[in-house]
Motif scaffolding. Structure first.
Motif: not given
Length: 233
Positions: A143-151, A153-164
Motif C-alpha cells: 500500500k506504500e508502493k514499496h516492493f519486493i522482487v522474487e526471481g 539470477g540477480q533478481l533473486g537477491f537485489l530486491y529481496d526486502s522491502f525498500s525504503d
C-alpha cells in the motif's frame, strides 16, 4: 440481537481493515503497472533504434495487449508482462514477517503482483498451447508502493526486502533489463536423442497441427510420452 449487532460491527471493521486496504493496493498496482508498461516500451524503442542498423532481421517490438498485459518481442524471445487483478498476503512463516517493517504494520504484507514471464516468440506466433514459459520474476507492491522482487539470477537477491523508497521507472527499467539478459542467456537445450526417438501417429498429427514440437526454453522440447514418463517417476 446483541450478537447480531456485534457481528455486523465486525463486518464493518473487516471491510475497513481489509477491503478498503486491498482496493488501495489494487489502485497502486494499476498505477505501477502503467509505469512498467512505459518503461518496457522505452526499452523496446531504444533497442530498436540502437540495434536495427546492425541487424534489421532481429525483430524488436513492444505491444500493449490489454489492461493487464504487455509484451516485448526481441528476436526469438517474448517477455510477457502481466498484472494479477487480486491482492495477496505472504504465507504464514514467510521470512518477511521477521522484518521490522512488517512487524510495525502487518497490513504492509498485503501486495499486488506483476509477473514477468519468458516465452519463445514462436510459442505465441503459432499458438502452441503445450509450450512452456518461465517465470523470470514477480514484483510485489504494497500500500506504500514499496516492493519486493522474487526471481532468478540477480533478481533473486537485489530486491529481496522491502525498500525504503517507492518503486519507480528507473527500478522497473533495471528489473526488465536483467530479465531480458536472463532470456538471452538461456538457450534451448536438446533433450537426449533416446528420449525423443519414438513417436506415435497421434503425437505426430498433434505436432503438425500445432506448427512444431511442444517446446519450453528451460526444458528443451519434449514429446507427450516423455512428459508423461517424467510425471510418473
Amino acid at each position: 440481537m446483541k450478537n447480531e449487532i456485534t457481528n455486523y460491527q465486525r463486518i464493518l471493521e473487516r471491510l475497513e481493515n481489509k477491503a478498503s486496504l486491498k482496493q488501495e493496493i489494487y489502485r497502486n498496482t494499476i498505477e505501477v503497472f502503467g509505469i512498467a508498461k512505459k518503461a518496457l516500451s522505452k526499452i523496446a524503442s531504444k533497442l530498436h533504434h540502437d540495434y536495427y542498423t546492425k541487424d534489421p532481421s532481429v525483430e524488436i517490438n513492444y505491444k500493449d495487449t490489454s489492461q493487464f498485459e504487455a509484451e516485448l518481442k526481441f528476436s526469438g524471445d517474448m517477455l510477457l508482462l502481466s498484472m494479477h487483478s487480486n491482492i495477496f498476503s505472504f504465507e504464514e512463516g514467510h521470512r518477511i514477517f521477521q522484518s521490522s517493517y512488517i512487524k510495525a504494520n502487518p497490513s504492509l504484507n498485503y501486495c499486488g503482483i506483476i509477473y514477468i514471464h519468458n516465452f519463445l516468440a514462436d510459442s505465441i506466433k503459432y499458438n502452441r498451447l503445450a509450450d512452456e514459459g518461465s517465470l523470470i520474476a514477480r514484483v510485489l507492491i504494497n500500500k506504500e508502493k514499496h516492493f519486493i522482487v522474487e526471481g532468478v539470477g540477480q533478481l533473486g537477491f537485489l530486491y529481496d526486502s522491502f525498500s525504503d523508497s517507492e518503486i519507480n521507472e528507473d527500478v522497473l527499467t533495471n528489473i526488465f533489463e536483467l530479465a531480458i539478459l536472463d532470456c538471452i542467456d538461456t538457450d534451448l537445450q536438446l533433450p537426449p536423442y533416446a528420449q525423443v526417438k519414438d513417436i506415435n501417429l497421434h503425437q505426430k498429427q498433434t505436432i503438425t497441427a500445432a506448427s512444431g514440437y511442444p517446446t519450453g526454453k528451460r526444458l528443451g522440447y519434449m514429446f507427450k510420452s516423455e512428459s508423461q514418463s517424467n510425471n510418473n517417476t
